[in-house]
Scaffold this motif. Structure first.
Motif, short mmCIF file in Angstrom:
data_model
loop_
_atom_site.label_atom_id
_atom_site.label_comp_id
_atom_site.label_asym_id
_atom_site.label_seq_id
_atom_site.Cartn_x
_atom_site.Cartn_y
_atom_site.Cartn_z
N ASP A 30 0.84 -1.20 0.00
CA ASP A 30 0.00 0.00 0.00
C ASP A 30 0.88 1.25 0.00
N GLY A 33 2.65 1.67 -3.31
CA GLY A 33 1.71 2.16 -4.32
C GLY A 33 1.47 3.65 -4.18
N TRP A 34 1.33 4.13 -2.94
CA TRP A 34 1.16 5.57 -2.71
C TRP A 34 2.37 6.34 -3.23
N ARG A 72 -2.65 2.23 -5.38
CA ARG A 72 -2.16 1.56 -4.16
C ARG A 72 -2.59 0.11 -4.13
N ARG A 76 0.01 -3.07 -4.46
CA ARG A 76 -0.12 -3.99 -3.32
C ARG A 76 -0.42 -5.41 -3.79
#
Length: 294
Positions: A30, A33-34, A72, A76
Motif C-alpha cells: 500500500d 503504491g502511494w 495503491r 499492493r
C-alpha cells in the motif's frame, strides 16, 4: 520485460514475503503504491483516462481519490502474490472468506464456466475457488513476457489441482474439460484485440469485448457462474464471492451475450471502483475509424 536475474530476484522476494505476516506485506504494498503514484507515469495516465471515460459525471477530486486508491491496490496486489502463490492452504483459509451462492462441492455440479473479473483480488479469488471446489478443474491463463516467472505462476496457480492452459490454445481444451465435467475458470473482461470480439457498450463506451464465453457455454452446454475476489478493508484479507449462474445465458446472440458480461461489471464496479483493474488499457482496441483514447 524482466531479465532472468530480475525474475529470480522477484520470485525470491515473493517467497520471503510469504513468510511474513500478511498485514505487514499488505501495508508495505500500500505504501509503495502511494509512493509510486506521486511520480507521473504512463500507468497513472491510463487509470485517469479509463475513469474519465467510464465516469464522466465524477468531479476531478473524486476521480483523483479513486485513482490513487486504485494505484495503491494495484501495486499492493503484486506483493500479495507472495501469500497467494506460496502461502499454505491453512493460511489462505484464514485470509479468504467464501461467500458462494452455489454449493461448490456438489458432486453433481453441471458443466460450469467460472467467469472471473479483473478486480485486484482476482488472483486470490481464483486460487481459493480452485481450492474450494475440492476437485480437479481447468484454468486459462494469459502468457507472461518472462518465461521463468510464468512457470512459477503456473505452478502456484495449479497447486490445488488445476490443469493450466494458455488462452491461445483454449477453445478445444476448454470443450474437452467441459465434456469431462471438469469446472473451468477463465477471465474475459480485458482487451485481447478484435479477433473473436465484438464492440458493445461498457459504461456507454463502445468496447472490444470477447464473445468466447457465450460461444463456449453454448457448445459445451455449460452454465456460466461469475465470481469476484474482493480485498477487504483494514488489511483483513479477501472475500471470494461466487454468484448464481446467469439465467437465459447464452442467448446465441454474440453481441447480447458480450453485453451481458459488461452489464454485470457495470453493476459490480461502483460497489468498489478503486478495486477494478483500471491500469489496463481496457479501451485500447477502437472501432474502425475511431482514434486512440490513450
Amino acid at each position: 520485460m524482466l531479465s532472468r536475474y530480475g525474475a529470480q530476484l522477484a520470485i525470491g522476494l515473493l517467497k520471503l514475503f510469504a513468510l511474513l505476516p500478511y498485514g505487514f506485506v499488505a501495508r508495505l504494498g500500500d505504501g509503495l503504491g502511494w509512493l509510486l503514484y506521486q511520480i507521473p507515469s504512463r500507468r497513472r495516465r491510463i487509470v485517469h483516462t479509463n475513469l474519465k471515460l467510464c465516469f464522466p459525471e465524477w468531479s476531478d477530486e473524486r476521480r483523483e481519490d479513486v485513482a490513487q486508491k486504485h494505484f495503491r491496490h494495484a501495486i499492493r496486489s503484486y506483493l500479495e502474490r507472495s501469500v497467494q502463490w506460496f502461502g499454505s492452504a491453512k493460511k489462505l483459509e484464514k485470509l479468504i472468506q467464501l461467500d458462494s451462492a452455489i454449493d461448490l462441492t456438489d458432486p453433481n455440479l453441471p458443466p460450469t464456466l467460472f467467469l472471473g473479473f479483473h478486480f485486484v483480488g482476482i488472483e486470490a479469488g481464483s486460487i481459493f475457488l480452485n481450492y474450494s471446489l475440492k476437485r480437479q478443474c481447468g484454468s486459462l491463463y494469459q502468457p507472461m513476457s518472462n518465461p521463468e516467472l510464468e512457470e512459477v505462476a503456473k505452478a502456484a496457480r495449479a497447486r490445488f489441482g488445476a490443469d493450466m492452459a494458455s488462452r491461445a490454445d483454449s477453445a478445444r481444451i476448454v470443450l474437452r474439460w467441459l465434456r469431462d465435467r471438469k469446472p473451468v475458470m477463465l477471465g474475459a473482461d480485458m482487451d485481447y484485440g478484435a479477433r473473436n470480439s465484438t464492440f458493445v457498450p461498457f459504461f456507454s463506451v463502445p468496447t472490444c469485448t470477447l464473445t468466447a464465453v457465450g460461444r463456449l457455454a453454448k457448445v459445451g452446454h455449460a452454465q456460466v457462474v461469475p465470481f469476484i475476489g474482493e480485498v477487504l478493508p483494514n488489511y483483513k484479507g479477501y472475500r471470494l464471492k461466487v454468484f448464481k449462474p446467469w439465467d437465459n445465458y447464452p442467448t446465441g446472440d454474440d453481441d447480447a451475450d458480450a453485453r451481458r458480461m459488461n452489464a454485470f461489471l457495470e453493476e459490480q464496479i461502483p460497489l468498489m471502483p478503486e478495486q477494478y483493474y483500471w491500469v489496463h488499457k481496457r479501451f485500447k482496441t477502437r472501432p474502425p475509424g475511431d482514434p486512440s483514447v490513450y
